[in-house]
Design a protein around this motif. Structure first.
Motif, mmCIF file in Angstrom:
data_model
loop_
_atom_site.group_PDB
_atom_site.id
_atom_site.type_symbol
_atom_site.label_atom_id
_atom_site.label_comp_id
_atom_site.label_asym_id
_atom_site.label_seq_id
_atom_site.Cartn_x
_atom_site.Cartn_y
_atom_site.Cartn_z
ATOM 1 N N GLU A 6 0.812 -1.220 0.000
ATOM 2 C CA GLU A 6 0.000 0.000 0.000
ATOM 3 C C GLU A 6 0.844 1.269 0.000
ATOM 4 O OE1 GLU A 6 -0.926 -2.536 2.112
ATOM 5 O OE2 GLU A 6 -2.811 -3.105 1.116
ATOM 6 N N SER A 7 2.139 1.162 0.222
ATOM 7 C CA SER A 7 3.011 2.341 0.236
ATOM 8 C C SER A 7 2.963 3.051 -1.112
ATOM 9 C CB SER A 7 4.457 1.938 0.526
ATOM 10 O OG SER A 7 4.589 1.335 1.792
ATOM 11 N N ALA A 8 3.155 4.371 -1.081
ATOM 12 C CA ALA A 8 3.205 5.133 -2.325
ATOM 13 C C ALA A 8 4.295 4.579 -3.233
ATOM 14 C CB ALA A 8 3.474 6.604 -2.020
ATOM 15 N N ALA A 9 4.056 4.635 -4.523
ATOM 16 C CA ALA A 9 5.041 4.146 -5.483
ATOM 17 C C ALA A 9 6.360 4.897 -5.336
ATOM 18 C CB ALA A 9 4.500 4.301 -6.901
ATOM 19 N N ARG A 10 6.286 6.203 -5.041
ATOM 20 C CA ARG A 10 7.521 6.977 -4.848
ATOM 21 C C ARG A 10 8.308 6.466 -3.657
ATOM 22 N NH1 ARG A 10 4.521 12.339 -4.107
ATOM 23 N NH2 ARG A 10 2.898 10.785 -3.670
ATOM 24 N N ASP A 11 7.604 6.068 -2.589
ATOM 25 C CA ASP A 11 8.288 5.517 -1.419
ATOM 26 C C ASP A 11 8.892 4.151 -1.726
ATOM 27 O OD1 ASP A 11 7.624 7.762 0.076
ATOM 28 O OD2 ASP A 11 5.788 6.854 0.877
ATOM 29 N N GLN A 12 8.165 3.332 -2.471
ATOM 30 C CA GLN A 12 8.692 2.023 -2.842
ATOM 31 C C GLN A 12 9.948 2.168 -3.690
ATOM 32 O OE1 GLN A 12 5.865 -0.918 -4.280
ATOM 33 N NE2 GLN A 12 4.159 0.074 -3.225
ATOM 34 N N ALA A 13 9.893 3.035 -4.702
ATOM 35 C CA ALA A 13 11.046 3.218 -5.577
ATOM 36 C C ALA A 13 12.231 3.805 -4.814
ATOM 37 C CB ALA A 13 10.668 4.113 -6.755
ATOM 38 N N CYS A 161 -8.107 -2.012 -10.954
ATOM 39 C CA CYS A 161 -8.365 -2.998 -9.907
ATOM 40 C C CYS A 161 -7.060 -3.453 -9.262
ATOM 41 C CB CYS A 161 -9.111 -4.184 -10.500
ATOM 42 S SG CYS A 161 -9.390 -5.536 -9.343
ATOM 43 N N ALA A 162 -6.049 -3.735 -10.085
ATOM 44 C CA ALA A 162 -4.758 -4.179 -9.551
ATOM 45 C C ALA A 162 -4.134 -3.105 -8.662
ATOM 46 C CB ALA A 162 -3.816 -4.544 -10.696
ATOM 47 N N LEU A 163 -4.239 -1.854 -9.076
ATOM 48 C CA LEU A 163 -3.734 -0.743 -8.278
ATOM 49 C C LEU A 163 -4.438 -0.642 -6.935
ATOM 50 C CD1 LEU A 163 -3.384 2.399 -10.587
ATOM 51 C CD2 LEU A 163 -1.662 1.529 -9.006
ATOM 52 N N ALA A 164 -5.769 -0.592 -7.003
ATOM 53 C CA ALA A 164 -6.554 -0.353 -5.799
ATOM 54 C C ALA A 164 -6.391 -1.470 -4.779
ATOM 55 C CB ALA A 164 -8.034 -0.182 -6.159
ATOM 56 N N SER A 165 -6.131 -2.686 -5.250
ATOM 57 C CA SER A 165 -6.002 -3.841 -4.358
ATOM 58 C C SER A 165 -4.563 -4.124 -3.939
ATOM 59 C CB SER A 165 -6.605 -5.084 -5.026
ATOM 60 O OG SER A 165 -6.002 -5.331 -6.274
ATOM 61 N N GLY A 166 -3.618 -3.268 -4.346
ATOM 62 C CA GLY A 166 -2.241 -3.423 -3.923
ATOM 63 C C GLY A 166 -1.441 -4.461 -4.677
ATOM 64 N N SER A 212 -7.908 8.351 -29.166
ATOM 65 C CA SER A 212 -7.352 7.532 -28.086
ATOM 66 C C SER A 212 -5.963 8.029 -27.699
ATOM 67 C CB SER A 212 -7.264 6.068 -28.517
ATOM 68 O OG SER A 212 -6.747 5.259 -27.476
ATOM 69 N N VAL A 213 -5.696 8.054 -26.391
ATOM 70 C CA VAL A 213 -4.377 8.446 -25.892
ATOM 71 C C VAL A 213 -3.947 7.461 -24.815
ATOM 72 C CG1 VAL A 213 -4.783 10.891 -26.358
ATOM 73 C CG2 VAL A 213 -5.290 9.982 -24.091
ATOM 74 N N GLY A 214 -2.639 7.322 -24.637
ATOM 75 C CA GLY A 214 -2.109 6.549 -23.525
ATOM 76 C C GLY A 214 -1.929 7.450 -22.315
ATOM 77 N N GLY A 215 -1.850 6.831 -21.143
ATOM 78 C CA GLY A 215 -1.673 7.643 -19.948
ATOM 79 C C GLY A 215 -1.467 6.814 -18.693
ATOM 80 N N PRO A 216 -1.297 7.507 -17.555
ATOM 81 C CA PRO A 216 -0.958 6.848 -16.293
ATOM 82 C C PRO A 216 -2.134 6.693 -15.333
ATOM 83 C CG PRO A 216 -0.426 9.172 -16.147
ATOM 84 C CD PRO A 216 -1.074 8.968 -17.488
ATOM 85 N N MET A 217 -1.981 5.744 -14.420
ATOM 86 C CA MET A 217 -2.870 5.537 -13.275
ATOM 87 C C MET A 217 -2.015 5.341 -12.032
ATOM 88 S SD MET A 217 -5.927 2.877 -13.968
ATOM 89 C CE MET A 217 -7.385 3.320 -14.863
ATOM 90 N N ALA A 218 -2.541 5.776 -10.899
ATOM 91 C CA ALA A 218 -1.824 5.599 -9.637
ATOM 92 C C ALA A 218 -2.813 5.714 -8.490
ATOM 93 C CB ALA A 218 -0.715 6.641 -9.497
ATOM 94 N N ARG A 219 -2.322 5.464 -7.271
ATOM 95 C CA ARG A 219 -3.208 5.579 -6.106
ATOM 96 C C ARG A 219 -3.257 7.000 -5.561
ATOM 97 N NH1 ARG A 219 -1.203 0.165 -5.053
ATOM 98 N NH2 ARG A 219 0.532 0.995 -3.818
ATOM 99 N N ASN A 220 -2.338 7.859 -6.015
ATOM 100 C CA ASN A 220 -2.374 9.256 -5.604
ATOM 101 C C ASN A 220 -1.800 10.099 -6.725
ATOM 102 O OD1 ASN A 220 0.635 9.743 -5.042
ATOM 103 N ND2 ASN A 220 0.204 7.935 -3.769
ATOM 104 N N VAL A 221 -2.039 11.399 -6.675
ATOM 105 C CA VAL A 221 -1.671 12.269 -7.792
ATOM 106 C C VAL A 221 -0.151 12.388 -7.939
ATOM 107 C CG1 VAL A 221 -1.926 14.570 -8.788
ATOM 108 C CG2 VAL A 221 -3.840 13.538 -7.542
ATOM 109 N N GLY A 222 0.583 12.417 -6.829
ATOM 110 C CA GLY A 222 2.029 12.511 -6.916
ATOM 111 C C GLY A 222 2.640 11.322 -7.627
ATOM 112 N N ASP A 223 2.148 10.117 -7.328
ATOM 113 C CA ASP A 223 2.650 8.924 -8.013
ATOM 114 C C ASP A 223 2.292 8.965 -9.496
ATOM 115 O OD1 ASP A 223 3.734 7.916 -5.707
ATOM 116 O OD2 ASP A 223 2.243 6.330 -5.414
#
Length: 463
Positions: A6-13, A161-166, A212-223
């Motif tokens: 559940e840690s932020a992606a920035r913290d994990q990296a 779904c994968a993001l939200a469930s960790g 159509s465009v590509g783009g990002p998803m994350a659990r928070n805006v900073g990530d």
């Protein structure tokens, strides 16, 4: 800091770079979560633990050697199953490609892999990414992580779904009619449809097709900003790519809502049918904006031509891309997609020209609207997550929905403006289902939109 899935992606990296946790250990944490949640949710497909472990070992060895590493080094990653990953099964959710293995990376994949991720598999999609409910005949149905009896949305439903469930810390996606924004709203994560040209795509059958465009998803805006900084930037293979370097979107984000002119419209002046509970939640977001110093007014642009524009261009695009496949294998397409492809067969040059003329007018009208407003806020999805055994909502507030596109208008009318739009979690229904709000900014102002979204996130989800 103890790192969890559940840690932020920035913290994990950051923890991997500082060698506080190894890429192998981080992978193990995520594989353990996948083993627990994925059998029920079915978000990640084509999982290959052996290759993932090889990738994590290589990531650790690179760090140990002192090599310079990318911004996402060591993070487990599963790419959307419509994005080609060289050497990996890529099915597009279609029986026609059930055993297809990509021979090259798509550009978005190339950039994310170069940033150091550990590939673990793919995320599930609807057939050819058509429709905002994730199911197909290759892998089956993806369920909502908050309530598995409900839809995870789509077409990037497996990713959300994968993001939200960790199961993953970050995810990629694509968006034609809301495919990054809708599943983000349904699953309680953040999804960005960038400005046209912000995230270049290659290969494409038509580099000049711009719905159509590509783009990002994350659990928070900073990530999300971190992932966009990896995805964005020009490339000679994508002639319409915007020239700003990806690093221009990297966190930290230091925006403020104070003094911003926010146009808030829960139903675009009655132009879209919105579930009463969703409309109430979106309307209540005005208090969050106003409480942070924004000036909120009830206003919206006139987007009357957007419906015809989107549907015409979508049908034209689908017929051009899939028409020959449908003719050769008519039984291998879900009926709703087949109907959408066939709708393109009767289009004339005059129809397509009308759609592009309307799209030009819509873009100009949005430019003028943003001369007197800084932001437009409206629903992401017109309904909360619906039962997973339905292909699409049959009615909203008792009003029948004629096609599988009708309930997605709040997202796709923004698509044809070319403006960047982000889905940020805000509130829940009485049943506890997530509801996001859609924040739209002028074309090209993606950094501004990220800063605003981060400020909104801070006041609406403190802590």
């Amino acid at each position: 800091m103890s790192i969890t899935v559940e840690s932020a992606a920035r913290d994990q990296a950051g923890a991997v770079r500082r060698r506080e946790i190894s890429a192998r250990e981080l992978l193990d944490l995520h594989l353990e979560r996948i083993a627990v949640r994925n059998p029920e949710l079915n978000a990640i497909v084509s999982l290959d633990e052996e290759r993932a472990r090889e990738g994590a070992a290589a990531a650790d060895e690179a760090l140990a050697s002192g090599a310079e590493v990318g911004a996402l080094h060591g993070l487990p990653f599963a790419f959307k199953d419509t994005h080609g990953v060289a050497g990996w099964r890529t099915t597009y959710g279609s029986p026609l490609f059930a055993d297809h293995v990509a021979d090259q990376d798509d550009l978005i994949v190339e950039r994310v892999r170069r940033a150091g991720v550990v590939v673990i598999g793919k995320t599930n999609v609807p057939e050819f990414a058509a429709g905002s409910h994730t199911f197909n005949r290759v892998f089956g149905l993806t369920r909502n992580p908050v309530d598995p009896s409900r839809s995870a949305g789509g077409s990037s439903g497996g990713a959300a779904c994968a993001l939200a469930s960790g199961m993953v810390p970050l995810a990629d996606g694509s968006d034609m009619g809301g495919s990054l924004r809708n599943p983000a709203s349904f699953c309680g994560v953040v999804g960005l449809r960038p400005s046209l040209g912000r995230v270049p795509e290659w290969p494409l059958y038509n580099q000049w097709e711009t719905t159509s465009v590509g783009g990002p998803m994350a659990r928070n805006v900073g990530d999300l900003a971190l992932l966009l900084s990896v995805m964005a930037g020009p490339d000679p293979r994508a002639p319409q790519a915007l020239t700003d370097p990806g690093a221009a979107f990297a966190p930290p984000l230091d925006g403020s809502l104070a003094g911003l002119r926010v146009a808030l419209s829960p139903d675009l002046g009655g132009a879209i049918e919105v579930d009463a509970e969703v409309a109430e939640i979106v309307a209540s977001s005005g208090s969050a904006f106003a409480g942070a110093g924004a000036v909120v007014t009830d206003a919206h642009p006139l987007l009357a031509e957007a419906d015809d524009t989107f549907r015409t261009l979508r049908a034209w695009h689908f017929q051009a891309k899939f028409g020959m496949m449908l003719a050769a294998s008519p039984d291998e397409f879900k009926p709703s997609l087949a109907d959408n492809i066939r709708a393109g067969e009767s289009l004339t040059g005059a129809d397509v020209a009308r759609a592009y003329a309307q799209r030009t007018a819509l873009s100009e009208r949005m430019r003028e609207f943003f001369e007197t407003h800084d932001l437009l806020v409206l629903p992401v999805s017109q309904v909360p997550p619906f039962p997973a055994d339905q292909e699409y909502p049959s009615a909203i507030n008792g009003r029948p929905m004629a096609t599988y596109l009708d309930w997605m208008r709040a997202a796709y009318v923004i698509t044809v403006t070319g403006c960047p739009a982000i889905s940020v979690p805000f509130g829940h229904t009485a049943d506890g289902l997530p509801v996001g709000v859609q924040i739209v900014a002028p074309h090209g102002r993606d950094r501004f939109l990220l800063e605003v979204a981060a400020a909104f996130e801070a006041v609406s989800r403190p802590g």
